[in-house]
Design a protein around this motif. Structure first.
Motif, PDB file in Angstrom:
ATOM      1  N   PHE A   1       0.848  -1.198   0.000  1.00 41.78           N
ATOM      2  CA  PHE A   1       0.000   0.000   0.000  1.00 41.78           C
ATOM      3  C   PHE A   1       0.890   1.258   0.000  1.00 41.78           C
ATOM      4  CE2 PHE A   1      -2.518   3.310   2.139  1.00 41.78           C
ATOM      5  CZ  PHE A   1      -3.670   3.265   1.377  1.00 41.78           C
ATOM      6  N   PRO A   2       0.610   2.242  -0.874  1.00 42.47           N
ATOM      7  CA  PRO A   2       1.473   3.435  -0.956  1.00 42.47           C
ATOM      8  C   PRO A   2       1.217   4.428   0.179  1.00 42.47           C
ATOM      9  CG  PRO A   2      -0.299   3.591  -2.560  1.00 42.47           C
ATOM     10  CD  PRO A   2      -0.496   2.278  -1.857  1.00 42.47           C
ATOM     11  N   ALA A   3       1.467   3.999   1.405  1.00 38.95           N
ATOM     12  CA  ALA A   3       1.048   4.785   2.583  1.00 38.95           C
ATOM     13  C   ALA A   3       1.664   6.178   2.600  1.00 38.95           C
ATOM     14  CB  ALA A   3       1.397   4.017   3.853  1.00 38.95           C
ATOM     15  N   GLU A   4       2.980   6.259   2.412  1.00 39.53           N
ATOM     16  CA  GLU A   4       3.652   7.576   2.469  1.00 39.53           C
ATOM     17  C   GLU A   4       3.126   8.498   1.369  1.00 39.53           C
ATOM     18  OE1 GLU A   4       7.937   7.381   1.938  1.00 39.53           O
ATOM     19  OE2 GLU A   4       7.871   5.618   3.240  1.00 39.53           O
ATOM     20  N   GLN A   5       2.953   7.923   0.181  1.00 42.13           N
ATOM     21  CA  GLN A   5       2.508   8.721  -0.964  1.00 42.13           C
ATOM     22  C   GLN A   5       1.071   9.221  -0.757  1.00 42.13           C
ATOM     23  OE1 GLN A   5       4.035   5.786  -1.017  1.00 42.13           O
ATOM     24  NE2 GLN A   5       5.737   5.858  -2.435  1.00 42.13           N
ATOM     25  N   ILE A   6       0.243   8.380  -0.156  1.00 44.47           N
ATOM     26  CA  ILE A   6      -1.149   8.792   0.095  1.00 44.47           C
ATOM     27  C   ILE A   6      -1.164   9.918   1.133  1.00 44.47           C
ATOM     28  CG2 ILE A   6      -3.377   8.011   1.062  1.00 44.47           C
ATOM     29  CD1 ILE A   6      -2.859   7.025  -1.820  1.00 44.47           C
ATOM     30  N   LYS A   7      -0.268   9.821   2.116  1.00 47.15           N
ATOM     31  CA  LYS A   7      -0.196  10.871   3.138  1.00 47.15           C
ATOM     32  C   LYS A   7       0.154  12.208   2.457  1.00 47.15           C
ATOM     33  CE  LYS A   7       2.005  11.630   7.620  1.00 47.15           C
ATOM     34  NZ  LYS A   7       2.975  12.678   7.360  1.00 47.15           N
ATOM     35  N   LYS A   8       1.139  12.154   1.543  1.00 49.09           N
ATOM     36  CA  LYS A   8       1.538  13.393   0.852  1.00 49.09           C
ATOM     37  C   LYS A   8       0.417  13.908  -0.057  1.00 49.09           C
ATOM     38  CE  LYS A   8       6.500  12.530   0.829  1.00 49.09           C
ATOM     39  NZ  LYS A   8       7.624  12.064   0.023  1.00 49.09           N
ATOM     40  N   LEU A   9      -0.288  12.973  -0.710  1.00 51.04           N
ATOM     41  CA  LEU A   9      -1.429  13.399  -1.554  1.00 51.04           C
ATOM     42  C   LEU A   9      -2.445  14.161  -0.708  1.00 51.04           C
ATOM     43  CD1 LEU A   9      -2.482  10.430  -3.894  1.00 51.04           C
ATOM     44  CD2 LEU A   9      -1.881  12.732  -4.614  1.00 51.04           C
ATOM     45  N   GLY A  10      -2.652  13.666   0.515  1.00 54.21           N
ATOM     46  CA  GLY A  10      -3.573  14.320   1.445  1.00 54.21           C
ATOM     47  C   GLY A  10      -3.081  15.711   1.809  1.00 54.21           C
ATOM     48  N   GLU A  11      -1.791  15.826   2.091  1.00 54.07           N
ATOM     49  CA  GLU A  11      -1.232  17.129   2.474  1.00 54.07           C
ATOM     50  C   GLU A  11      -1.375  18.146   1.334  1.00 54.07           C
ATOM     51  OE1 GLU A  11       1.995  15.033   5.458  1.00 54.07           O
ATOM     52  OE2 GLU A  11       2.708  15.877   3.574  1.00 54.07           O
ATOM     53  N   LEU A  12      -1.328  17.645   0.104  1.00 54.86           N
ATOM     54  CA  LEU A  12      -1.469  18.551  -1.049  1.00 54.86           C
ATOM     55  C   LEU A  12      -2.934  18.855  -1.396  1.00 54.86           C
ATOM     56  CD1 LEU A  12       1.292  17.060  -3.381  1.00 54.86           C
ATOM     57  CD2 LEU A  12       1.348  19.275  -2.227  1.00 54.86           C
ATOM     58  N   GLY A  13      -3.845  18.243  -0.680  1.00 57.52           N
ATOM     59  CA  GLY A  13      -5.269  18.535  -0.909  1.00 57.52           C
ATOM     60  C   GLY A  13      -5.933  17.642  -1.939  1.00 57.52           C
ATOM     61  N   PHE A  14      -5.239  16.571  -2.380  1.00 54.66           N
ATOM     62  CA  PHE A  14      -5.805  15.718  -3.429  1.00 54.66           C
ATOM     63  C   PHE A  14      -6.799  14.678  -2.897  1.00 54.66           C
ATOM     64  CE2 PHE A  14      -1.993  17.036  -5.938  1.00 54.66           C
ATOM     65  CZ  PHE A  14      -2.676  17.524  -7.040  1.00 54.66           C
TER      66      PHE A  14
END
Ligand code: CAA
Length: 379
Positions: A37-50
């Motif tokens: 699961f791309p956990a770190e990448q999903i966290k960053k997507l969240g931080e960017l508002g995606f």
């Protein structure tokens, strides 16, 4: 009629493209192989508002339109469809459903952290015996006065393990059929919830898919979305927008595969020239580009209708069926253009071909979309 994207749309498209290339491309093959699961990448997507793109800033979202969402979904899906399905479920099924139909308390408690990407959500409709036939819900929510007691099993749940909040369709009045269904907000850590083994899937292998079992799970009445019996309409309306998200995912898979095939065809030589100079390959590229453009226009049309408060049921289903069939076809052709290289992992197109298949199945199979389209055009 304007076919031009605004400056803001172009900026969002570029931000999504940059994120996909810089953050998702590294490791995408390994995550697929290891089902990670791309956990770190999903966290960053969240931080960017995606993860809460269309949610109003008042509730922690980015306050963007559906056109922006389509553009971002396309870019993310070109590189990593496992990440984009997480994004799609959180945006269109969970956040949109809560923002549109949830109570103020439900929005404050659940929507705000979901829209900010601090937590992610899942949408639990499918069951072992209720896939396309979604009215046949067997998961029961027994009315116990101030709470429901939930028992049953949900299947094929995207984000089942990574989500903190579930939107669960349950049958609370079995004698009423679809009118007896309710949607309950259930926190994943509620006692009585267990997960089945992670599904070992053909594609979108980075996303986590499990069955979810409910045994005597107590859910407070205030966690019901809308009036008693609103659950099936809630699910259908929410899936209407979800289908635009998955159509855009399919569009991204198709355009990602096309870009790879185009690049490869200009590099690979056979019979004394680049293979792009052979008409057999040019015809393939021409058909791929044409179908992708048609799929893109359908996705954008559905998004535009949604943004303009028009009925987008028909356009969303048309976009979903056409884009998903285009994704499967284009990705298969992209493998063919690559020849033997297309069949090995390093060239990415075999993954896109495997990922494409699910877009014809989830959020309503191609057959379900044709039912929706057929019924609408027949009035
Ligand atoms: N908006 C509002 N109401 C709707 C509606 C809509 N789009 N579609 C149906 N309804 C209403 C109908 O009006 C009807 O209400 P009334 O009885 O008051 O008239 C009620 O819902 C029942 O509708 P139907 O009689 O049309 O139901 P049906 O049994 O014939 O099924 C179906 C219709 C389109 C096939 C539907 O069951 C369906 O969409 N199935 C597919 C389910 C699906 O998409 N699952 C995806 C799971 S989520 C997922 O995949 C997420 C993921 O992992 C990424």
């Amino acid at each position: 009629m304007h076919f031009q994207l605004t400056e803001e749309h172009l900026m969002i498209q570029k931000a999504a493209r940059d994120f996909a290339v810089n953050e998702l491309l590294p490791g995408v093959i390994e995550r697929d192989e290891q089902q990670k699961f791309p956990a770190e990448q999903i966290k960053k997507l969240g931080e960017l508002g995606f993860l809460g793109m269309m949610v109003s800033p008042e509730y922690g979202g980015a306050g963007l339109d559906t056109v922006s969402y389509v553009l971002a979904m396309e870019e993310i899906s070109k590189i990593d469809a496992s990440a984009s399905v997480v994004m799609s479920v959180n945006n269109s099924l969970v956040c949109w459903g809560l923002e549109t139909f949830g109570s103020e308390e439900q929005k404050q408690k659940y929507l705000v952290p979901l829209a900010k990407g601090e937590i992610i959500g899942a949408f639990l409709l499918s069951e072992p015996e209720a896939g396309s036939d979604a009215t046949s819900q067997r998961t029961l929510g027994e009315d116990k006065g101030d709470h429901y007691l939930v028992n049953g099993t949900k299947n094929w749940i995207t984000n089942a393990n990574s989500a903190s909040v579930y939107l669960v369709m349950v049958q609370t009045h079995p004698d009423l059929g679809s009118k007896g269904i309710n949607c309950l907000i259930i926190e994943k850590n509620t006692p009585g919830i267990t997960l089945g083994a992670k599904e070992n899937k053909l594609g979108i292998r980075g996303s986590d898919t499990h069955s979810v079992m409910f045994q005597d799970v107590k859910v407070p009445k205030e966690n019901r979305i809308g009036e008693d019996g609103f659950g099936f309409k809630f699910a259908m309306k929410t899936l209407g927008g979800g289908r635009i998200g998955i159509a855009s995912q399919a569009l991204g898979i198709a355009s990602g595969a096309f870009e790879l095939a185009l690049k490869y065809s200009k590099e690979r030589k056979a019979f004394g020239k680049e293979i792009s100079q052979h008409q057999a390959i040019q015809f393939k590229l021409a058909d791929m580009a044409t179908k992708i453009e048609a799929a893109r226009l359908l996705c954008l049309r559905a998004a535009w209708e949604k943004d303009n408060h028009l009925d987008y049921t028909l356009s969303g289903s048309m976009a979903k069926v056409f884009a998903s069939e285009t994704a499967m076809w284009v990705a298969t052709e992209a493998v063919q253009v690559h020849g033997g290289y297309g069949y090995v992992k390093e060239y990415h197109v075999e993954r896109l071909m495997r990922d494409a298949k699910i877009t014809q199945i989830y959020e309503g199979t191609s057959e379900v979309q044709r039912i929706v389209i057929g019924r609408t055009i027949l009035g």
